[in-house]
Design an enzyme around this catalytic site. Structure first.
Site, PDB file in Angstrom:
ATOM      1  N   GLY A 117       0.822  -1.201   0.000  1.00  0.00           N
ATOM      2  CA  GLY A 117       0.000   0.000   0.000  1.00  0.00           C
ATOM      3  C   GLY A 117       0.854   1.249   0.000  1.00  0.00           C
ATOM      4  O   GLY A 117       0.352   2.366  -0.117  1.00  0.00           O
ATOM      5  N   LYS A 163      -4.805  -7.261  -1.043  1.00  0.00           N
ATOM      6  CA  LYS A 163      -3.623  -8.012  -1.445  1.00  0.00           C
ATOM      7  C   LYS A 163      -3.936  -9.470  -1.778  1.00  0.00           C
ATOM      8  O   LYS A 163      -3.148 -10.103  -2.486  1.00  0.00           O
ATOM      9  CB  LYS A 163      -2.553  -7.921  -0.354  1.00  0.00           C
ATOM     10  CG  LYS A 163      -1.988  -6.516  -0.182  1.00  0.00           C
ATOM     11  CD  LYS A 163      -0.831  -6.492   0.796  1.00  0.00           C
ATOM     12  CE  LYS A 163      -0.303  -5.072   0.988  1.00  0.00           C
ATOM     13  NZ  LYS A 163       0.879  -5.039   1.860  1.00  0.00           N
ATOM     14  N   ASP A 167      -2.074  -6.721   5.395  1.00  0.00           N
ATOM     15  CA  ASP A 167      -1.465  -7.947   4.859  1.00  0.00           C
ATOM     16  C   ASP A 167      -2.311  -9.185   5.157  1.00  0.00           C
ATOM     17  O   ASP A 167      -2.068 -10.250   4.581  1.00  0.00           O
ATOM     18  CB  ASP A 167      -0.068  -8.157   5.450  1.00  0.00           C
ATOM     19  CG  ASP A 167       0.874  -7.025   5.114  1.00  0.00           C
ATOM     20  OD1 ASP A 167       0.881  -6.592   3.949  1.00  0.00           O
ATOM     21  OD2 ASP A 167       1.596  -6.555   6.011  1.00  0.00           O
TER      22      ASP A 167
END
Length: 215
Positions: free
Chosen positions: A96, A141, A168
């Site tokens: 990011g 992600k 994450d």
């Protein structure tokens, strides 16, 4: 071939890009507080990034470039990336954070990633606009990892994700092997392994047959 996906800020790098930018814009405390809330999953990543970008609005392009130039890889990160690529694996950075800072840090160490998926802080009239754009603001992600694995023909079981913060979590949950790099408390439960150095990460990858053992 495996696909190894790294987060950047807090994982491959111990620099925090938005903090380096914020120090030059005089808003370091405000940005650090927003970053911490996002990493602990108290606010959405998109909300935090837009808020931080707004605070950085007006920063001179030269100052922004100085901040990107100050981004560093962790000790051992460049060597590990080089080992992974030499063993035939595809190394991706899914962050990011900001493309320019990732590229500068890798260039400084003389290594490359095969794929960088990152965001950008647009510039107009020589200054940051206060906006943010890119694939990992609203997007997550896990989608980025799955799309890249599909493009490469790598089964998800042969993917490895390495990260530390709440943004994450999606990729750590879907990867074949998930490794937390000094993970935040909200992240630790989904990790197959937890490490605190690139050396230990290398050992985990050796133990799982991803890397050949170093001499």
């Amino acid at each position: 071939m495996s696909l190894i996906a790294f987060d950047f800020d807090g994982t491959l790098s111990d620099s925090e890009m938005t903090v380096l930018l914020a120090e030059r814009a005089g808003v370091a405390d405000e940005v650090a507080e927003i970053t911490e809330r996002a990493m602990n999953d108290e606010i959405s990543y998109a909300e935090s990034l837009y808020s931080r970008a707004e605070l950085l609005g007006g920063l001179d392009e030269a100052d922004a470039n100085e901040a990107y130039d100050a981004v560093r890889l962790r000790p051992g990160a460049a060597r590990l990336i080089a080992r992974l690529r030499a063993d035939g694996h595809h190394v991706a950075v899914l962050t990011g954070g900001f493309e320019r800072g990732v590229e500068r840090a890798l260039e400084r160490e003389g290594v490359e990633a095969d794929t960088i998926v990152a965001n950008r802080l647009p510039i107009a009239n020589g200054r940051l606009t206060g906006e943010a754009e890119g694939p990992l603001i609203e997007g997550t992600k896990d989608d980025a990892l799955a799309d890249l694995a599909a493009d490469l023909g790598v089964p998800m079981a042969s993917t490895v994700a390495v990260g530390d913060g709440a943004n994450d979590l999606p990729m750590l949950e879907v990867a074949g092997l998930s490794v937390g790099f000094v993970p935040k408390p909200a992240v630790r439960p989904v990790c197959d392994a937890v490490v605190a150095s690139m050396y230990r990460l290398g050992k985990v990858l050796e133990a799982h047959g991803v890397l050949s053992e170093s001499a």
